[in-house]
Enzyme design. Structure first.
Site, PDB file in Angstrom:
ATOM      1  N   HIS A 116      -7.926  -4.887  -1.324  1.00 32.96           N
ATOM      2  CA  HIS A 116      -6.671  -4.195  -1.061  1.00 32.96           C
ATOM      3  C   HIS A 116      -5.768  -4.999  -0.130  1.00 32.96           C
ATOM      4  O   HIS A 116      -6.182  -5.420   0.956  1.00 32.96           O
ATOM      5  CB  HIS A 116      -6.983  -2.829  -0.446  1.00 32.96           C
ATOM      6  N   SER A 128       0.833  -1.204   0.000  1.00 33.83           N
ATOM      7  CA  SER A 128       0.000   0.000   0.000  1.00 33.83           C
ATOM      8  C   SER A 128       0.874   1.262   0.000  1.00 33.83           C
ATOM      9  O   SER A 128       1.705   1.431  -0.878  1.00 33.83           O
ATOM     10  CB  SER A 128      -0.963  -0.051   1.188  1.00 33.83           C
ATOM     11  N   GLU A 161      -9.747  -3.128  -6.275  1.00 35.32           N
ATOM     12  CA  GLU A 161      -9.072  -2.083  -5.509  1.00 35.32           C
ATOM     13  C   GLU A 161      -9.246  -0.683  -6.091  1.00 35.32           C
ATOM     14  O   GLU A 161      -9.240  -0.500  -7.307  1.00 35.32           O
ATOM     15  CB  GLU A 161      -7.568  -2.365  -5.470  1.00 35.32           C
TER      16      GLU A 161
END
Length: 314
Positions: free
Chosen positions: A285, A160, A255
Protein backbone atom coordinates in the site's frame (compact mmCIF):
# COMPACT_ATOMS: atom_id res chain seq x y z
CA UNK A 1 6.63 -8.44 -19.39
CA UNK A 2 8.14 -4.99 -19.91
CA UNK A 3 7.19 -2.05 -17.68
CA UNK A 4 5.17 -0.52 -20.51
CA UNK A 5 3.34 -3.64 -21.62
CA UNK A 6 -0.41 -3.78 -21.30
CA UNK A 7 -1.59 -6.11 -18.56
CA UNK A 8 -5.32 -6.17 -19.30
CA UNK A 9 -7.67 -5.89 -22.25
CA UNK A 10 -10.56 -5.26 -19.87
CA UNK A 11 -9.35 -1.78 -18.91
CA UNK A 12 -7.63 -0.04 -21.84
CA UNK A 13 -4.58 1.85 -20.66
CA UNK A 14 -3.60 -0.66 -17.99
CA UNK A 15 0.13 -1.17 -17.52
CA UNK A 16 1.53 -4.01 -15.45
CA UNK A 17 4.96 -3.30 -13.97
CA UNK A 18 6.87 -6.45 -12.92
CA UNK A 19 9.01 -6.68 -9.80
CA UNK A 20 12.65 -7.53 -10.40
CA UNK A 21 14.17 -10.23 -8.19
CA UNK A 22 16.59 -7.89 -6.41
CA UNK A 23 13.71 -5.49 -5.76
CA UNK A 24 11.67 -8.36 -4.34
CA UNK A 25 14.41 -8.88 -1.74
CA UNK A 26 14.37 -5.19 -0.86
CA UNK A 27 10.58 -5.30 -0.54
CA UNK A 28 10.86 -8.27 1.84
CA UNK A 29 13.41 -6.44 3.99
CA UNK A 30 11.18 -3.37 4.04
CA UNK A 31 8.21 -5.44 5.23
CA UNK A 32 10.37 -6.74 8.08
CA UNK A 33 11.13 -3.13 8.94
CA UNK A 34 7.41 -2.31 8.90
CA UNK A 35 6.69 -5.19 11.26
CA UNK A 36 9.32 -4.00 13.74
CA UNK A 37 8.13 -0.39 13.53
CA UNK A 38 4.45 -1.11 14.08
CA UNK A 39 5.13 -3.93 16.51
CA UNK A 40 7.06 -1.67 18.88
CA UNK A 41 5.03 1.54 18.44
CA UNK A 42 3.58 2.69 21.76
CA UNK A 43 2.63 6.31 21.19
CA UNK A 44 -0.76 7.74 20.24
CA UNK A 45 -1.78 6.37 16.80
CA UNK A 46 -1.75 9.73 15.04
CA UNK A 47 1.77 10.45 16.30
CA UNK A 48 2.94 7.01 15.19
CA UNK A 49 1.40 7.43 11.76
CA UNK A 50 3.06 10.81 11.25
CA UNK A 51 6.41 9.35 12.31
CA UNK A 52 5.97 6.57 9.75
CA UNK A 53 4.98 8.85 6.86
CA UNK A 54 7.67 11.42 7.61
CA UNK A 55 10.27 8.79 6.71
CA UNK A 56 10.03 10.02 3.12
CA UNK A 57 13.01 12.39 2.76
CA UNK A 58 12.71 15.98 1.66
CA UNK A 59 13.76 16.42 -1.97
CA UNK A 60 16.72 18.65 -2.73
CA UNK A 61 16.18 22.25 -3.75
CA UNK A 62 12.60 22.43 -2.48
CA UNK A 63 11.55 25.15 -0.04
CA UNK A 64 8.60 24.79 2.29
CA UNK A 65 6.45 27.45 3.89
CA UNK A 66 3.39 27.29 6.09
CA UNK A 67 -0.03 28.38 4.90
CA UNK A 68 -2.76 29.50 7.32
CA UNK A 69 -5.10 31.82 5.49
CA UNK A 70 -8.85 32.00 4.90
CA UNK A 71 -9.39 28.67 6.59
CA UNK A 72 -6.75 26.89 4.46
CA UNK A 73 -3.94 25.34 6.49
CA UNK A 74 -0.94 23.37 5.32
CA UNK A 75 2.39 23.73 3.54
CA UNK A 76 3.70 25.00 0.25
CA UNK A 77 6.45 22.81 -1.25
CA UNK A 78 8.18 24.84 -3.97
CA UNK A 79 10.91 23.45 -6.24
CA UNK A 80 13.46 25.84 -7.66
CA UNK A 81 12.38 27.19 -11.05
CA UNK A 82 8.83 25.92 -10.61
CA UNK A 83 6.44 26.90 -13.38
CA UNK A 84 4.41 30.00 -12.49
CA UNK A 85 0.62 29.89 -12.05
CA UNK A 86 0.73 26.10 -11.88
CA UNK A 87 0.08 24.12 -8.73
CA UNK A 88 -0.58 20.68 -7.32
CA UNK A 89 -3.25 20.38 -4.64
CA UNK A 90 -2.15 17.42 -2.49
CA UNK A 91 -4.56 15.57 -0.20
CA UNK A 92 -2.90 13.24 2.29
CA UNK A 93 -3.84 9.73 3.34
CA UNK A 94 -4.43 8.21 6.76
CA UNK A 95 -7.87 6.62 6.54
CA UNK A 96 -9.51 10.03 7.13
CA UNK A 97 -8.65 9.64 10.83
CA UNK A 98 -4.96 10.56 10.86
CA UNK A 99 -2.22 12.19 8.81
CA UNK A 100 -0.99 15.78 8.57
CA UNK A 101 0.43 18.00 5.88
CA UNK A 102 3.52 18.43 8.06
CA UNK A 103 4.26 14.70 8.10
CA UNK A 104 3.74 14.51 4.33
CA UNK A 105 6.18 17.28 3.44
CA UNK A 106 8.90 14.87 2.39
CA UNK A 107 6.65 12.80 0.17
CA UNK A 108 4.96 15.81 -1.41
CA UNK A 109 8.34 17.40 -2.05
CA UNK A 110 9.34 14.29 -4.00
CA UNK A 111 6.28 14.70 -6.23
CA UNK A 112 6.69 18.45 -6.63
CA UNK A 113 10.42 18.27 -7.36
CA UNK A 114 9.99 15.65 -10.07
CA UNK A 115 7.07 17.48 -11.68
CA UNK A 116 8.68 20.92 -11.42
CA UNK A 117 5.46 22.33 -9.98
CA UNK A 118 4.74 23.85 -6.56
CA UNK A 119 2.46 21.74 -4.37
CA UNK A 120 0.07 22.81 -1.64
CA UNK A 121 -0.42 20.03 0.92
CA UNK A 122 -3.40 20.83 3.13
CA UNK A 123 -4.71 19.72 6.48
CA UNK A 124 -8.38 18.78 6.32
CA UNK A 125 -10.66 17.94 9.27
CA UNK A 126 -10.14 14.39 10.56
CA UNK A 127 -12.64 11.89 11.89
CA UNK A 128 -14.12 11.14 14.30
CA UNK A 129 -13.96 14.79 15.43
CA UNK A 130 -15.24 15.82 11.98
CA UNK A 131 -17.34 13.74 9.61
CA UNK A 132 -18.69 14.11 6.09
CA UNK A 133 -18.86 16.53 4.36
CA UNK A 134 -16.10 18.36 6.25
CA UNK A 135 -13.12 16.92 4.34
CA UNK A 136 -14.58 17.39 0.82
CA UNK A 137 -15.58 20.93 1.77
CA UNK A 138 -12.04 21.67 2.96
CA UNK A 139 -10.59 20.35 -0.31
CA UNK A 140 -12.92 22.59 -2.33
CA UNK A 141 -12.03 25.56 -0.13
CA UNK A 142 -8.33 24.94 -0.83
CA UNK A 143 -9.07 24.74 -4.56
CA UNK A 144 -10.93 28.05 -4.44
CA UNK A 145 -8.10 29.60 -2.43
CA UNK A 146 -5.57 28.54 -5.07
CA UNK A 147 -7.73 30.07 -7.80
CA UNK A 148 -7.95 33.26 -5.76
CA UNK A 149 -4.16 33.30 -5.51
CA UNK A 150 -3.90 33.39 -9.30
CA UNK A 151 -3.16 29.73 -10.01
CA UNK A 152 -4.78 28.87 -13.32
CA UNK A 153 -3.64 25.30 -13.98
CA UNK A 154 -4.01 22.89 -11.08
CA UNK A 155 -3.72 19.12 -10.70
CA UNK A 156 -5.11 17.18 -7.74
CA UNK A 157 -2.93 14.45 -6.23
CA UNK A 158 -3.45 12.20 -3.22
CA UNK A 159 -2.68 8.86 -1.63
CA UNK A 160 -4.94 6.23 -0.03
CA UNK A 161 -7.86 8.03 1.65
CA UNK A 162 -6.42 11.24 0.21
CA UNK A 163 -6.57 9.55 -3.18
CA UNK A 164 -10.24 8.88 -2.64
CA UNK A 165 -10.75 12.46 -1.49
CA UNK A 166 -8.91 13.65 -4.60
CA UNK A 167 -11.36 11.73 -6.80
CA UNK A 168 -14.32 13.10 -4.83
CA UNK A 169 -12.90 16.60 -5.31
CA UNK A 170 -12.45 16.10 -9.05
CA UNK A 171 -16.03 14.86 -9.34
CA UNK A 172 -17.32 17.87 -7.38
CA UNK A 173 -15.35 20.23 -9.59
CA UNK A 174 -16.67 18.52 -12.72
CA UNK A 175 -20.18 19.53 -11.67
CA UNK A 176 -19.21 23.19 -11.52
CA UNK A 177 -19.81 25.44 -14.50
CA UNK A 178 -17.48 28.30 -13.60
CA UNK A 179 -13.77 28.83 -13.19
CA UNK A 180 -10.78 26.79 -14.33
CA UNK A 181 -11.12 23.00 -14.43
CA UNK A 182 -8.48 20.62 -13.04
CA UNK A 183 -5.90 19.61 -15.64
CA UNK A 184 -5.27 16.12 -14.21
CA UNK A 185 -5.55 13.81 -11.23
CA UNK A 186 -2.94 11.41 -9.86
CA UNK A 187 -3.85 8.97 -7.11
CA UNK A 188 -1.69 6.43 -5.32
CA UNK A 189 -3.55 3.39 -3.91
CA UNK A 190 -6.86 5.28 -3.73
CA UNK A 191 -9.61 4.24 -1.32
CA UNK A 192 -12.64 4.55 -3.58
CA UNK A 193 -15.23 2.27 -1.97
CA UNK A 194 -16.01 2.73 1.73
CA UNK A 195 -18.58 -0.08 1.52
CA UNK A 196 -15.56 -2.42 1.27
CA UNK A 197 -17.19 -4.51 -1.46
CA UNK A 198 -14.04 -5.22 -3.51
CA UNK A 199 -12.94 -8.85 -3.60
CA UNK A 200 -9.34 -7.93 -2.73
CA UNK A 201 -10.64 -6.60 0.60
CA UNK A 202 -11.03 -10.18 1.84
CA UNK A 203 -8.74 -12.10 -0.53
CA UNK A 204 -6.27 -14.20 1.53
CA UNK A 205 -3.81 -14.01 -1.38
CA UNK A 206 -3.33 -10.29 -0.67
CA UNK A 207 -0.57 -9.84 1.89
CA UNK A 208 -0.85 -6.12 2.59
CA UNK A 209 1.57 -5.33 5.44
CA UNK A 210 0.07 -1.94 6.27
CA UNK A 211 -3.74 -2.01 6.30
CA UNK A 212 -6.45 -4.61 6.78
CA UNK A 213 -10.22 -4.78 6.39
CA UNK A 214 -10.91 -4.21 10.08
CA UNK A 215 -8.89 -1.01 10.12
CA UNK A 216 -10.65 0.32 7.02
CA UNK A 217 -14.05 -0.64 8.38
CA UNK A 218 -13.37 1.32 11.57
CA UNK A 219 -12.10 4.34 9.62
CA UNK A 220 -15.15 4.32 7.34
CA UNK A 221 -17.55 4.16 10.29
CA UNK A 222 -15.88 7.13 11.96
CA UNK A 223 -15.68 9.19 8.77
CA UNK A 224 -19.14 8.89 7.21
CA UNK A 225 -21.10 10.10 10.23
CA UNK A 226 -24.75 10.44 9.21
CA UNK A 227 -23.97 9.68 5.55
CA UNK A 228 -24.19 6.25 3.95
CA UNK A 229 -20.85 4.63 3.09
CA UNK A 230 -22.13 4.28 -0.48
CA UNK A 231 -22.69 8.02 -0.90
CA UNK A 232 -20.40 9.34 -3.68
CA UNK A 233 -18.96 11.86 -1.19
CA UNK A 234 -17.57 8.85 0.68
CA UNK A 235 -17.13 6.37 -2.18
CA UNK A 236 -16.17 8.06 -5.46
CA UNK A 237 -16.38 4.66 -7.19
CA UNK A 238 -20.16 4.89 -6.87
CA UNK A 239 -20.55 8.43 -8.20
CA UNK A 240 -20.84 10.11 -11.58
CA UNK A 241 -17.42 9.97 -13.24
CA UNK A 242 -18.28 11.89 -16.40
CA UNK A 243 -16.25 15.00 -17.13
CA UNK A 244 -13.18 14.13 -15.07
CA UNK A 245 -9.74 15.20 -16.32
CA UNK A 246 -7.06 12.68 -17.36
CA UNK A 247 -6.21 10.33 -14.49
CA UNK A 248 -3.22 8.27 -13.45
CA UNK A 249 -3.87 5.54 -10.88
CA UNK A 250 -1.02 3.53 -9.35
CA UNK A 251 -1.59 0.48 -7.13
CA UNK A 252 0.33 -2.56 -5.89
CA UNK A 253 -0.88 -6.11 -6.39
CA UNK A 254 -0.55 -6.95 -2.68
CA UNK A 255 -3.01 -4.30 -1.57
CA UNK A 256 -6.37 -4.61 0.12
CA UNK A 257 -7.31 -1.63 -2.07
CA UNK A 258 -6.31 -3.28 -5.36
CA UNK A 259 -9.91 -3.64 -6.49
CA UNK A 260 -10.69 -0.08 -5.39
CA UNK A 261 -8.17 1.07 -7.98
CA UNK A 262 -8.98 -1.36 -10.81
CA UNK A 263 -12.76 -0.97 -10.53
CA UNK A 264 -12.49 2.81 -10.45
CA UNK A 265 -10.28 2.75 -13.55
CA UNK A 266 -12.83 0.56 -15.34
CA UNK A 267 -15.73 2.86 -14.44
CA UNK A 268 -13.73 5.95 -15.42
CA UNK A 269 -12.95 4.39 -18.79
CA UNK A 270 -16.64 3.57 -19.30
CA UNK A 271 -17.47 7.21 -18.53
CA UNK A 272 -15.10 8.42 -21.25
CA UNK A 273 -12.36 9.62 -18.89
CA UNK A 274 -8.77 9.26 -20.17
CA UNK A 275 -7.33 6.95 -17.50
CA UNK A 276 -4.02 5.17 -17.11
CA UNK A 277 -3.85 2.39 -14.54
CA UNK A 278 -0.45 1.14 -13.39
CA UNK A 279 -0.47 -2.14 -11.46
CA UNK A 280 2.87 -2.74 -9.74
CA UNK A 281 3.51 -6.39 -9.01
CA UNK A 282 4.37 -7.55 -5.49
CA UNK A 283 4.18 -4.14 -3.85
CA UNK A 284 2.37 -2.84 -0.78
CA UNK A 285 0.00 0.00 0.00
CA UNK A 286 1.32 3.42 -1.13
CA UNK A 287 4.74 1.97 -1.86
CA UNK A 288 5.64 5.33 -3.43
CA UNK A 289 6.34 6.65 0.06
CA UNK A 290 9.44 4.45 0.28
CA UNK A 291 11.74 6.42 -2.02
CA UNK A 292 14.64 5.87 0.39
CA UNK A 293 14.34 2.08 0.08
CA UNK A 294 12.83 0.98 -3.23
CA UNK A 295 13.78 1.68 -6.81
CA UNK A 296 10.13 0.91 -7.65
CA UNK A 297 9.04 3.85 -5.50
CA UNK A 298 11.37 6.22 -7.29
CA UNK A 299 10.36 4.90 -10.72
CA UNK A 300 6.66 5.18 -9.88
CA UNK A 301 7.08 8.80 -8.82
CA UNK A 302 9.11 9.53 -11.95
CA UNK A 303 6.26 8.14 -14.06
CA UNK A 304 3.68 10.10 -12.09
CA UNK A 305 5.71 13.28 -12.58
CA UNK A 306 6.02 12.63 -16.31
CA UNK A 307 2.24 12.24 -16.48
CA UNK A 308 1.80 15.55 -14.65
CA UNK A 309 4.32 17.37 -16.83
CA UNK A 310 2.48 16.23 -19.95
CA UNK A 311 -0.83 17.36 -18.48
CA UNK A 312 0.52 20.79 -17.52
CA UNK A 313 2.11 21.19 -20.98
CA UNK A 314 -1.03 20.30 -22.91
Amino acid sequence: MSPDSFGSDVIPGTVTVPLAEEERHREGALRDLFARFWGTATREPRVVYDAFVSGSPLADAVTFDTVDEDGVRGWWLRPQDAEVRRAILFLHGGGYVQGTATAYRGFVSQVASRAGVAALAIDYPLAPEATLPAAPNAALAAWDWLIGQGYERIAVVGDSAGGGLSLVTLANLARRNDGPAPIAGVVFSPWTDLTLSGSSMSDPARQDPLIDREYLQDCARKYVGTFDAGDPLASPLLGDLRGLPPLLIQVGTDERLLDDATRYAARANEAGVPVRLEVWEGLHHVFQLDVAHLDSSRRALDRAAAFLRRAFAS
